[in-house]
Scaffold this motif. Structure first.
Motif, short mmCIF file in Angstrom:
data_model
loop_
_atom_site.label_atom_id
_atom_site.label_comp_id
_atom_site.label_asym_id
_atom_site.label_seq_id
_atom_site.Cartn_x
_atom_site.Cartn_y
_atom_site.Cartn_z
N LEU A 30 0.82 -1.20 0.00
CA LEU A 30 0.00 0.00 0.00
C LEU A 30 0.86 1.27 0.00
N SER A 31 1.90 1.27 0.83
CA SER A 31 2.76 2.44 0.90
C SER A 31 3.47 2.69 -0.43
N VAL A 32 4.00 1.61 -1.03
CA VAL A 32 4.65 1.74 -2.33
C VAL A 32 3.66 2.25 -3.37
N LEU A 33 2.49 1.64 -3.36
CA LEU A 33 1.48 1.97 -4.36
C LEU A 33 1.00 3.42 -4.22
N LEU A 34 0.68 3.83 -3.00
CA LEU A 34 0.19 5.18 -2.78
C LEU A 34 1.25 6.22 -3.16
N GLY A 35 2.49 5.91 -2.85
CA GLY A 35 3.56 6.83 -3.23
C GLY A 35 3.66 6.97 -4.74
N LEU A 38 1.23 6.52 -6.88
CA LEU A 38 -0.02 6.99 -7.49
C LEU A 38 -0.47 8.36 -7.02
N HIS A 39 0.40 9.08 -6.33
CA HIS A 39 0.02 10.37 -5.76
C HIS A 39 -0.62 11.28 -6.81
N ASP A 43 -9.54 4.78 -10.61
CA ASP A 43 -9.21 3.39 -10.95
C ASP A 43 -7.72 3.17 -10.86
N LEU A 44 -7.35 1.93 -10.53
CA LEU A 44 -5.94 1.56 -10.40
C LEU A 44 -5.29 1.57 -11.78
N PRO A 45 -4.34 2.47 -12.05
CA PRO A 45 -3.72 2.51 -13.38
C PRO A 45 -2.74 1.37 -13.60
N ASP A 46 -2.49 1.07 -14.88
CA ASP A 46 -1.58 -0.02 -15.21
C ASP A 46 -0.18 0.20 -14.66
N THR A 47 0.24 1.46 -14.54
CA THR A 47 1.60 1.74 -14.06
C THR A 47 1.80 1.30 -12.62
#
Length: 957
Positions: A221-226, A228-229, A242-246
């Motif tokens: 979650l921490s990696v992802l949120l960072g 996807l800011h 929506d969760l992007p492909d990147t």
């Protein structure tokens, strides 16, 4: 290792685990202790131990982390520990040699640790990699320190190893130990973590999507949120993100590590499961693999942590361990490989799963598949499966040719309208704008423009739709919808007279609504609900009649609406009741507003797709605060906050935050009030709804009064006036008069009081006019007149909190002996003393029930002073009515009252929109703070009960 500072870092979702370790540490000073933390990779074991180490003030903390690459090297872990001891100075110890026996190394470590002063904590992280010789040496050390000020803490994956065996050995001989199994973060935890990392709140729907994608792993979650800011800040709606492909890119290294040295059949198994996604029996996955001539090692993929395996009735079911890991695995496959897999899966599976794999396998435009998807979307919608219907329709849109794209976009838009999921199609507005005009396209676009605050564009469309001839049943169904959609646009423009001018036309169009079976397009049939549209139209008209000052319309419209509502329960009923309740509030009829909102609050649980779902909870919470139902108020307000960002209409979110501060302000809880007001201030001012913009200033003023800070109280009212709109109910004037009187500014207090007494919008919700007059009179030195005013104000009223404050003021004057005809004090009469005791007792009882501890303390202090002076009159018994829940926070009080009512932890979690783990944590804190050992003791406590509110009382002014 040196001592660590005690600066606390944010640690989301691990409060209970941290408190458990710190409790064991506290006890370990006298008797030693041991803690074992277990959890899958990424659940935050290392972060938890680092946080605890920072909080161990006065301790010497020795931290050592084992290494998987050195797990077969003798004394590798001990060598790391030796380096840490050497860094402390004065604890020289030679490094162990490979041929040393464990007892020799253990004695060397024991001597070095024994030489340290004060309590010592040894933390062993990644304990599953501790080499066997080091484990034997540590066993020697830890067992000999277990009865002194020493804490042994280890973190490991949930598998048996030498260090976990050591913990079990210690636990069997010591009462001071704890085993903590870390679980994935909950949706609420994810919301908190996201706000910390992103700097702004995310919706519950978005948090659910993130939690499911990462299986609640704090690391992922921490990696992802960072990563996807930026995508969050660009989202048109927080629930539509929506969760992007990147997002899958940061996980490549995790997959590489998991597959290192694995057989190709393990990777193939992980790839198959990643592409198939849904939980499936292993034999079914095997059938798909056999048709493709592939060999799978599913147990090997489970062992590597890439696949989750769950036995069900003797059969292994498999699914991806993490959605993001599955995306990353699937992304590494060629398009041809994925399409091949989906095609075979579509043949082997059936129903929804087969259809989904057919969509994934489609590599060319397929009008037949588009038609099948849109048919499936309508079938799902008729069964109430909104998300599935939207998913089918979106897939159809992506597969559509130019000829089918228009139909797909419009049907997707109609589904969003039907289920109030507009946030999921806001990004499609430009595409819908380019479609050829049609009644269906314009109906969809009308709502998108309204929600996007394009009011002029929405009005243009609405007027065009209303004026266009409706020759077919389909067109008449759409015009029926426009009959109640146009007033929403007019109200957004402040044109309330326009709503009333439209009323007769709207009625006519609704009366011409066709029967559902007459509507040719099945995507439009749900619009053929005349009663739905009429109920909403009446609600909007009632609200507009109040704003346009047309009291002649209010009675007939109310009677008509009541007749309809007798047999009509629906989302529209919620909207109409909320609209009417706002009129009652402005008019001062709190009891009728409360009745409407109570009914709407029951309905919204069954019909969450109403336009005003968020406002139901928010406004009702405000009313409950006013009538003294503070526990229900704060629970409902917190629920409104939790759900607000999932609503189509975001305008309720800041208002929900404001409302959630009211009870906390009355209880003097400064930090929660400040935090919520700060969050609300981040909202885009263009989305803030129109309901009582004074609330944040009222909360600030109430908090200042509870804390005894009249200057801050006055400042809040000045800020309120600067920000006031014509919709202000002027509640802040009540607090201004009170603050000025407290500060001795009699002339200014008199001027502010005259503003309250003048005809206008001011309402006695926060203190009666007679009490305010008493405040001014007291500031002017007219104590006897002030006392009489307080006595009259302290009578029965719909508002227990200000009623109790008036009683407190009257008792205060009587107890001080100042209530005489002159300006000087006089000896208190026996009658005055008796009356003071009665008034103060009554005030104390209300403050105790509400949990208003600061006010209760003032009442109790005056009562104690009466008792100490021997002024108790015959027949009057004074009691210091101490609040039994005073040590608790408002959230803990909510849980305590729920426990006392006999609710289970699961029921409490569902009521408060938190996890069961969070409730468990609160229960533990509650019992500790109250010095209780069990929930039974809490249930036996005589907690304040609700005060029944009469429905036949007029509002006193």
């Amino acid at each position: 290792m040196t001592d660590l500072d005690s600066t606390a870092r944010p640690l989301i979702g691990r409060d209970r685990a941290r408190e458990t370790i710190l409790l064991v540490a506290h006890r370990a000073i006298d008797q030693g202790g041991a803690v074992l933390v277990t959890g899958e990779p990424g659940l935050g074991k290392t972060a938890l131990l680092a946080d605890v180490a920072q909080r161990l003030d006065g301790w010497t903390v020795l931290r050592v982390s084992a290494d998987s690459f050195e797990s077969d090297l003798a004394y590798a872990t001990v060598e790391t520990l030796v380096r840490g001891l050497a860094g402390l100075g004065g604890t020289a110890i030679r490094p162990p040699a490979p041929d040393d026996d464990a007892l020799t190394v253990g004695r060397l470590l024991l001597d070095a640790i024994d030489a340290l002063s004060g309590p010592v904590c040894l933390i062993v992280d990644d304990a599953q990699w501790v080499d066997e010789p080091s484990a034997r040496a540590l066993r020697f050390v830890v067992r000999r320190l277990s009865d002194r000020d020493f804490l042994f803490t280890a973190a490991t994956r949930p598998q048996q190893n030498s260090v976990s065996d050591l913990f079990e050995d210690l636990a069997s001989s010591s009462v001071n130990h704890a085993r903590i199994d870390l679980t994935p973060l909950t949706v609420s935890d994810t919301q908190e973590l996201a706000e910390h990392i992103l700097g702004h709140a995310v919706s519950r729907r978005t948090a659910t999507r993130l939690t499911e994608a990462t299986q609640g792993s704090p690391l992922l979650l921490s990696v992802l949120l960072g990563q996807l800011h930026d995508t969050f800040t660009q989202a048109l709606h927080p629930a539509g993100w929506d969760l992007p492909d990147t997002a899958i890119m940061p996980l490549a290294s995790a997959i590489s590590a998991a597959l290192e040295g694995a057989d190709v059949s393990v990777r193939t198994a992980a790839e198959f499961v990643a592409v198939l996604r849904d939980p499936l029996p292993a034999p079914v996955v095997g059938t798909i693999a056999a048709r493709l001539g592939e060999r799978l090692d599913l147990p090997g993929a489970v062992t590597r942590g890439l696949v989750l395996g769950t036995p069900r009735d003797g059969v292994l079911w498999v699914e991806p361990a993490h959605a993001l890991l599955a995306d990353a695995l699937a992304a590494d496959l060629t398009v041809e490989r994925r399409v091949q897999l989906h095609r075979v899966a579509a043949d082997v599976l059936d129903g929804h799963r087969a259809l989904r794999h057919r969509v994934e396998a489609a590599d060319t435009a397929d009008p037949g598949l588009v038609d099948e998807l849109l048919t499936a979307a309508l079938a799902a919608a008729d069964q109430g499966r909104a998300e599935q219907a939207m998913s089918y329709a979106r897939s159809a849109m992506h597969l559509a040719t130019d000829g089918e794209l228009e139909r797909s976009l419009i049907e997707l838009g109609l589904l969003a309208m039907r289920f109030r999921l507009h946030e999921q199609i806001l990004d499609l507005r430009p595409a819908i704008e380019t479609l050829p005009p049609s009644p269906a396209r314009d109906a969809v676009l009308l709502e998108l423009r309204t929600l996007s605050r394009d009011v002029p564009g929405a009005l243009e469309l609405a007027l065009r739709l209303e004026a266009a001839p409706a020759l077919t049943p389909d067109e008449r169904a759409i015009r029926t919808h426009v009959a109640e959609a146009l007033p929403k646009v007019l109200m957004a423009m402040g044109d309330f007279s326009g709503v009333l001018d439209h009323l007769d036309t709207g009625r006519l169009h609704i009366a011409e609504c066709p029967a559902p079976e007459d509507v040719a397009d099945p995507a439009l049939r749900w619009l053929a609900e005349p009663d739905e549209h009429l109920v909403r139209l009446l609600g909007w008209a009632l609200n507009s009649a109040a704003h346009a000052q047309r009291p002649d319309l209010f009675g007939p419209l109310t009677a008509e609406l009541d007749e309809l509502l007798v047999q009509h329960e629906s989302p529209a009923a919620v909207d109409a009741l909320v609209a009417r309740s706002r009129v009652f509030i402005l008019g001062g009829d709190i009891e009728r507003a409360r009745a409407d909102l109570a009914k709407a609050n029951e309905l919204v649980r069954r019909f969450p797709s109403s336009w005003t779902a968020g406002f139901v909870r928010t406004i009702y919470a405000h009313i409950l605060f006013l009538v003294g139902e503070w526990e229900e108020s704060v629970t409902l307000a917190d629920t409104a906050v939790a759900l607000a960002l999932d609503e189509t209409d975001l305008s309720c979110w800041p208002i929900a935050l404001w409302t959630s501060t009211l009870v906390r302000a009355g209880r003097g809880e400064s930090e929660p009030v400040t935090e919520r007001l700060r969050s609300a201030a981040k909202a885009d001012p263009r989305i803030t709804g129109s309901y009582d913009g004074d609330l944040p200033f009222l909360a600030r003023a109430e908090l200042a009064r509870a804390l005894g800070r009249p200057e801050h109280q006055l400042r809040a009212t000045l800020d309120a006036e600067d920000a006031a709109t014509r919709a202000s109910t002027l509640g802040w004037l009540t607090y201004r008069v009170d603050a000025l009187a407290t500060l001795g500014r009699a002339a200014d207090a008199r001027a502010a009081y005259e503003r309250c007494a003048a005809p206008g919008l001011w309402r006695p919700y926060y203190g009666s006019l007679r009490w305010l007059e008493g405040r001014v009179l007291e500031a002017e030195g007219r104590a006897a007149d002030a006392l009489q005013a307080y006595r009259e104000a302290a009578g029965e009223s719909p508002f227990p909190f200000p009623d109790a404050i008036a009683a407190l003021d009257a008792g205060r004057l009587l107890a001080a002996g100042r209530a005489t005809a002159g300006s000087g004090a006089a000896p208190r009469s026996e009658t005055d003393r008796a009356e003071a005791g009665v008034l103060l007792e009554r005030a104390a009882a209300t403050f105790r029930r509400l949990g208003a501890s600061a006010y209760l303390a003032r009442a109790v202090q005056l009562l104690d002073a009466l008792r100490a002076a021997g002024d108790t009159a015959p027949g009057v018994e004074l009691t210091s009515a101490v609040d039994p829940l005073a040590p608790l926070t408002t959230r803990e009080r909510q849980v305590a009252h729920a426990l006392a009512a006999g609710m289970t932890n699961k029921e409490i979690a569902e009521r408060l929109y938190v996890s069961v783990t969070t409730v468990n944590f609160h229960v533990r804190n509650i019992l500790a703070k109250l010095g209780m050992r069990s929930r039974r003791e809490l249930r036996a406590l005589a907690l304040p009960r609700r005060r029944p509110v009469r429905t036949d009382r007029p509002v006193k002014s």
